[in-house]
Motif scaffolding. Structure first.
Motif, short mmCIF file in Angstrom:
data_model
loop_
_atom_site.label_atom_id
_atom_site.label_comp_id
_atom_site.label_asym_id
_atom_site.label_seq_id
_atom_site.Cartn_x
_atom_site.Cartn_y
_atom_site.Cartn_z
N ASP A 121 -9.45 1.95 8.02
CA ASP A 121 -10.25 1.99 6.79
C ASP A 121 -10.17 0.65 6.06
OD1 ASP A 121 -11.00 4.60 7.24
OD2 ASP A 121 -9.43 5.46 5.96
N LEU A 122 -8.96 0.12 5.94
CA LEU A 122 -8.76 -1.14 5.22
C LEU A 122 -9.32 -2.33 5.98
CD1 LEU A 122 -5.12 -0.70 3.83
CD2 LEU A 122 -7.30 -0.45 2.61
N VAL A 146 0.82 -1.21 0.00
CA VAL A 146 0.00 0.00 0.00
C VAL A 146 0.86 1.27 0.00
CG1 VAL A 146 -1.91 -1.17 1.14
CG2 VAL A 146 -0.24 0.05 2.53
#
Length: 316
Positions: free
Chosen positions: A78-79, A58
């Motif tokens: 978030d992920l 990422v």
């Protein structure tokens, strides 16, 4: 920006692993490299390697290390939501394979609102399950806008709910049951045995309010004004969970207004009763939402069975 996004997608597709998703979720839950590694049956250095690989994929840090363990970054949180959906999809895929391979069964993913479950599923599910043992129904509950999200995400094959004005392309609503708003109370409530409950009795009764997002709450003020009990006292507890509402109603000190479909499972067991108020406000029908062009055999069997055993009739 588009080039960067495509490059990231390509890296994730070619080098990303389900194991990375599992590690991300465990670390967000446990906040410890050692505990997360133990939960996945691997060594702590192995877990550190997974994190390093994912952070490289990422291009940003996902966890902050400190003396007490680790703290997920905002990106990691978030992920995490995406990772949980991916892992759930993997689990469901494995179940589908086992059903096909070992049991020659098909899977039907069915989501229902509280009203849909009370009006339709509690009537058709027991006999359908006995008669169709090669079809496994995976049941879940949905509320409000989550209905549309469940369809749009492809998470369900069928939705058991109230009629909607807007549906995604290809999806259809099949009416099965009529419904109406009624006033209910526990069978032990003083008003439960009366032949007629006048407006003044409703005005003096303690009301359990409905959640603001429910159809009962949207119609309550209008009905209360029309029938003369708008000034009735209300308890300061609100819930969308029918089980919690029942816990409050069972003491026999409160009344509430709700769709007959929602109260039905407790009515058939004699725990709740419809008060004889003369209030019965029609609601949109309940039924099944499906995509006939995409439906597989198991879904079609359930739809055909449900329609043949409900036929858009009243259940009161």
């Amino acid at each position: 920006m588009a080039t960067d996004t495509q490059a990231l997608i390509q890296r994730l597709m070619t080098r990303g692993k389900f194991r990375h998703m599992q590690a991300l979720v465990r670390l967000c839950d446990l906040r410890s490299m050692a505990r997360a590694a133990e939960s996945m049956g691997m060594t702590q250095p192995g877990m550190s390697q997974l994190v390093a690989e994912l952070e490289k994929l990422v291009g940003m840090p996902l966890f902050l290390r400190h003396n007490r363990g680790i703290e997920p970054t905002e990106l990691a949180r978030d992920l995490e939501l995406v990772a949980r959906r991916i892992l759930t999809a993997v689990q469901e895929s494995a179940e589908t394979v086992i059903l096909r391979r070992d049991h020659q069964s098909t899977l039907v993913r069915l989501a229902a609102t509280t009203a849909g479950a009370g009006a339709i599923l509690q009537e058709v599910l027991p006999d359908f399950a006995r008669q169709h043992r090669t079809i496994q129904l995976q049941l879940s509950e949905v509320y409000g806008l989550n209905q549309e999200a469940a369809i749009a995400s492809g998470e369900v094959d069928l939705l058991c709910c109230r009629a909607s004005e807007v549906l995604p392309e290809g999806w259809e609503f099949l009416p099965c049951k009529t419904d109406s708003l009624v006033v209910v109370a526990a069978s032990t409530h003083p008003l439960a045995g009366q032949d007629h409950v006048p407006p003044e009795a409703l005005r003096e009764a303690l009301w359990l309010p409905n959640h603001i997002a429910t159809v009962a709450r949207r119609r309550y003020e209008e009905i209360a004004e029309s029938y003369g009990f708008a000034s009735a006292p209300q308890a300061r507890v609100v819930s969308r969970q029918m089980l919690l509402s029942w816990m409050l109603l069972r003491e026999g000190t409160m009344v509430t207004m709700m769709p007959y479909s929602v109260a039905l499972p407790w009515i058939v067991t004699g725990q709740l009763v419809v008060l004889n108020t003369g209030i019965e406000v029609p609601l949109d029908p309940l039924g099944l939402v499906w995509n006939p062009k995409e439906a597989q055999s198991g879904t079609r069997s359930f739809v055909e069975y449900t329609l043949s055993h409900t036929d858009h009739r009243s259940f009161q």
